[in-house]
Design a protein around this motif. Structure first.
Motif, PDB file in Angstrom:
ATOM      1  N   HIS A 178       0.930  -1.180  -0.112  1.00  0.00           N
ATOM      2  CA  HIS A 178       0.098   0.049   0.063  1.00  0.00           C
ATOM      3  C   HIS A 178       0.847   1.343  -0.072  1.00  0.00           C
ATOM      4  N   HIS A 230      -5.865   0.173   5.647  1.00  0.00           N
ATOM      5  CA  HIS A 230      -5.472   1.121   6.877  1.00  0.00           C
ATOM      6  C   HIS A 230      -6.660   1.056   7.933  1.00  0.00           C
ATOM      7  N   PHE A 249      -3.441  14.674  -4.588  1.00  0.00           N
ATOM      8  CA  PHE A 249      -4.512  14.485  -3.449  1.00  0.00           C
ATOM      9  C   PHE A 249      -4.459  16.026  -3.048  1.00  0.00           C
ATOM     10  N   MET A 278       1.142  10.609  -5.882  1.00  0.00           N
ATOM     11  CA  MET A 278      -0.159  10.756  -5.823  1.00  0.00           C
ATOM     12  C   MET A 278      -0.917  11.936  -6.036  1.00  0.00           C
ATOM     13  N   ASN A 292      -4.168  14.580   3.065  1.00  0.00           N
ATOM     14  CA  ASN A 292      -4.007  13.494   3.697  1.00  0.00           C
ATOM     15  C   ASN A 292      -2.924  12.334   3.368  1.00  0.00           C
ATOM     16  N   GLY A 293      -2.220  12.122   4.376  1.00  0.00           N
ATOM     17  CA  GLY A 293      -1.063  11.134   4.178  1.00  0.00           C
ATOM     18  C   GLY A 293       0.084  11.310   4.763  1.00  0.00           C
ATOM     19  N   ASP A 318       0.771   2.515   3.601  1.00  0.00           N
ATOM     20  CA  ASP A 318       0.192   3.737   2.961  1.00  0.00           C
ATOM     21  C   ASP A 318       0.947   4.875   3.034  1.00  0.00           C
ATOM     22  N   CYS A 337      -3.892  11.932   8.472  1.00  0.00           N
ATOM     23  CA  CYS A 337      -4.156  10.688   7.387  1.00  0.00           C
ATOM     24  C   CYS A 337      -5.516  10.129   7.661  1.00  0.00           C
ATOM     25  N   SER A 338      -5.999   9.482   6.675  1.00  0.00           N
ATOM     26  CA  SER A 338      -7.233   8.955   6.983  1.00  0.00           C
ATOM     27  C   SER A 338      -7.220   7.453   6.440  1.00  0.00           C
ATOM     28  N   LYS A 350      -9.157  -0.817  -5.437  1.00  0.00           N
ATOM     29  CA  LYS A 350      -9.717   0.110  -4.124  1.00  0.00           C
ATOM     30  C   LYS A 350     -10.929   0.873  -4.522  1.00  0.00           C
ATOM     31  N   TYR A 369     -14.217  10.408   1.067  1.00  0.00           N
ATOM     32  CA  TYR A 369     -13.989  11.429   0.384  1.00  0.00           C
ATOM     33  C   TYR A 369     -15.032  11.629  -1.029  1.00  0.00           C
ATOM     34  N   HIS A 390     -11.746   1.448   1.387  1.00  0.00           N
ATOM     35  CA  HIS A 390     -11.310   2.475   2.446  1.00  0.00           C
ATOM     36  C   HIS A 390     -12.445   2.538   2.957  1.00  0.00           C
ATOM     37  N   CYS A 404       2.263   7.999   1.713  1.00  0.00           N
ATOM     38  CA  CYS A 404       1.706   9.026   1.032  1.00  0.00           C
ATOM     39  C   CYS A 404       2.356  10.387   1.579  1.00  0.00           C
ATOM     40  N   HIS A 452       1.701   5.163  -2.225  1.00  0.00           N
ATOM     41  CA  HIS A 452       1.128   6.204  -3.395  1.00  0.00           C
ATOM     42  C   HIS A 452       2.186   7.041  -3.468  1.00  0.00           C
TER      43      HIS A 452
HETATM   44  O1  URP Z   1      -4.647   9.476   4.534  1.00  0.00           O
HETATM   45  C1  URP Z   1      -4.345   8.744   3.410  1.00  0.00           C
HETATM   46  N1  URP Z   1      -4.330   7.469   3.882  1.00  0.00           N
HETATM   47  N2  URP Z   1      -3.706   9.251   2.123  1.00  0.00           N
HETATM   48  C2  URP Z   1      -3.911   8.143   1.196  1.00  0.00           C
HETATM   49  C3  URP Z   1      -4.955   7.899   0.389  1.00  0.00           C
HETATM   50  C4  URP Z   1      -5.654   6.741   1.009  1.00  0.00           C
HETATM   51  O2  URP Z   1      -6.886   6.850   1.411  1.00  0.00           O
HETATM   52  O3  URP Z   1      -5.129   5.581   1.261  1.00  0.00           O
END
Ligand code: URP
Ligand code: ZN
Ligand code: ZN
Length: 465
Positions: free
Chosen positions: A64, A244, A71, A69, A342-343, A320, A292-293, A155, A160, A188, A322, A66
């Motif tokens: 996992h 996550h 965002f 990415m 987020n990340g 994850d 992060c989420s 995924k 979001y 997610h 990111c 990114h």
């Molecule tokens: O906060 C996060 N996890 N960012 C990356 C995108 C995701 O939802 O995995």
């Protein structure tokens, strides 16, 4: 064909710990033999690596990440080049990153874009999952083609709204398709519609600091979404992998589903095991580093996650990864936590943090290797090529010094991000040397790899089904 022998170490896999020498021929593991036996001492080799006092581990599989990415109006700071180099430094030799379908566009276009970003740039091997943002007749058909060519996991987001969000109907359709084509739906699981109401209310009341990111993304809304995802997967007759997982009640939902015999799997990440809402509440705007989420949770959740990992309610630890720089990226959310991208960064330290969990007694050595190497490889159709040390497997091997002490810091890490979420944390254990398909990429703590060494990995379907 070049031959390498690694001798004198303790080979640790998900199933065994053996004092064995390892023979590598042409990028693959050729044989293991008990250390000191005639079989082992008779091997000729071009290169001999002394692993006395070290662990000899399969390369880590981070399922996992990114890289680059898009965002929240910016891009994750690691490219495939910098991110896979950092992965190698931390003993991870395979990543599975997320290609993204843009709304109104095809899966193929998204996948091609991600291939173009990664091709010729990776330091270690990589595969792709596909993010489904626009579930419709055409993208559902494309799922079949992607599974057939090695992109076997998809995924979907219950969070979001307006970005990646899919409603329950779209999720059900994608799951029905996956149940027919062998794909694995990765979820997610957060109720994004309810969260957006709470975000609006928090901001209207002047609760704008990073800590409120954790407040509005409630445990109940992760648990509810996890429950709903399980029921939708059950109706569709599809397997489900929840990404996550951070909340105790979400672990309970996964455990209950597994207890019923449903093919439901769970992943957590180091940030949920080692960090907490205390970090989100750090003074000034420091908490933004931990946005992060799903969000970080109060400390009490950590013990439930560790227990879940021990008793196989959770099967995988991914990062994850990111990363967004504090300066100029996380700062976009000053005065409005909902604008903080987020990340968090993490691809470099997963193996070390989980080794610290071995030192601290949360995990056994074999379970460490299982959740970080073997299970993600099996989950995403890469085993036994990746995730183990056995004849025929790719020679992705980590020589790990279990006694080395290190302090994690942005000063010394290799990720392209200006802070560390673990700044100043002392851990015991460190990667010494890393081979990727028999080729050294880290040698005695020096990077000797290069961009383009890493190759694309078409994957099989989930091997737990
Ligand atoms: O906060 C996060 N996890 N960012 C990356 C995108 C995701 O939802 O995995
Ligand atoms: Zn997510
Ligand atoms: Zn993610």
């Amino acid at each position: 064909m070049s031959r390498t022998v690694i001798h004198g170490g303790l080979v640790v896999t998900a199933s065994d710990e053996i004092h064995a020498d390892v023979l590598i021929e042409g990028g693959r593991i050729a044989a293991l033999a008990a250390h000191g036996t005639d079989a082992a001492t008779s091997w000729s080799a071009d290169r001999r690596i002394d692993a006395t006092g070290m662990y000899v581990l399969p390369g880590g599989v981070d399922a996992h990440t990114h890289m680059e990415m898009p965002f929240g109006g910016t891009y994750a700071a690691d490219t495939f080049e910098t991110g896979t180099r950092a992965a190698a430094w931390g003993g991870t030799t395979t990543i599975v990153d997320f290609a993204i379908q843009t709304m109104g566009r095809s899966l193929r276009e998204g996948l091609d874009t991600w291939h173009a970003k990664a091709d010729g740039r990776c330091g270690v091997d990589y595969g792709f999952h596909m993010i489904l943002s626009d579930v419709n007749e055409s993208s559902l058909k494309e799922m079949d083609r992607l599974v057939a060519e090695g992109v076997t996991s998809f995924k979907l987001f219950m969070a979001y709204p307006g970005v990646f969000y899919s409603d329950d109907g779209r999720i059900l359709r994608a799951m029905q398709r996956a149940s027919g084509n062998g794909g694995l739906v990765m979820m997610h699981a957060e109720n994004g519609i309810a969260i957006d109401v709470l975000v609006e209310q928090a901001l209207a009341e002047g609760r704008t600091d990073p800590r409120y990111h954790g407040d509005v993304r409630k445990v109940a809304l992760e648990a509810e979404a996890t429950h709903r995802a399980v029921q939708l997967a059950r109706v569709a007759g599809a397997p489900l992998y929840v990404v996550h997982v951070s909340a105790d009640e979400a672990v309970d939902e996964i455990a209950a589903a597994r207890h019923k015999g449903l093919p439901v799997f769970g992943e957590t990440c180091p940030q949920y095991l080692f960090l907490s809402t205390d970090n989100l509440a750090e003074p000034g705007f420091e908490g933004a580093k931990y946005v992060c989420s799903t969000p970080l949770r109060p400390r009490e959740h950590q013990e439930v996650l560790w227990r879940g990992l021990r008793n196989n309610e959770l099967q995988v630890v991914s990062t994850d990864h990111c990363p967004f720089c504090f300066s100029g990226q996380k700062e976009m959310g000053r005065g409005d936590f909902s604008k903080i991208p987020n990340g968090m960064p993490g691809v470099e330290h997963r193996m070390d943090l989980l080794h610290q969990a071995v030192v601290d007694g949360h995990l056994s050595r074999r379970r460490w290797v299982e959740i970080a190497c073997a299970s993600p490889a099996r989950m995403f159709g890469l085993y036994p090529k990746k995730g183990t040390i056995a004849p025929g497997a790719d020679a992705d091997v980590v020589i790990y010094d279990p006694g080395a002490e290190q302090t994690i810091s942005a000063e010394t890490h290799h990720m392209a991000v200006d802070y560390s979420a673990y700044e100043g944390r002392r851990v015991t254990g460190q990667v010494r040397t890393v081979l990727s398909r028999g080729v050294p990429v880290i040698e005695d703590r020096a990077y000797v790899g290069h961009a383009g060494h890493g190759t694309y990995l078409p994957r099989g379907t989930c091997q737990y089904l």
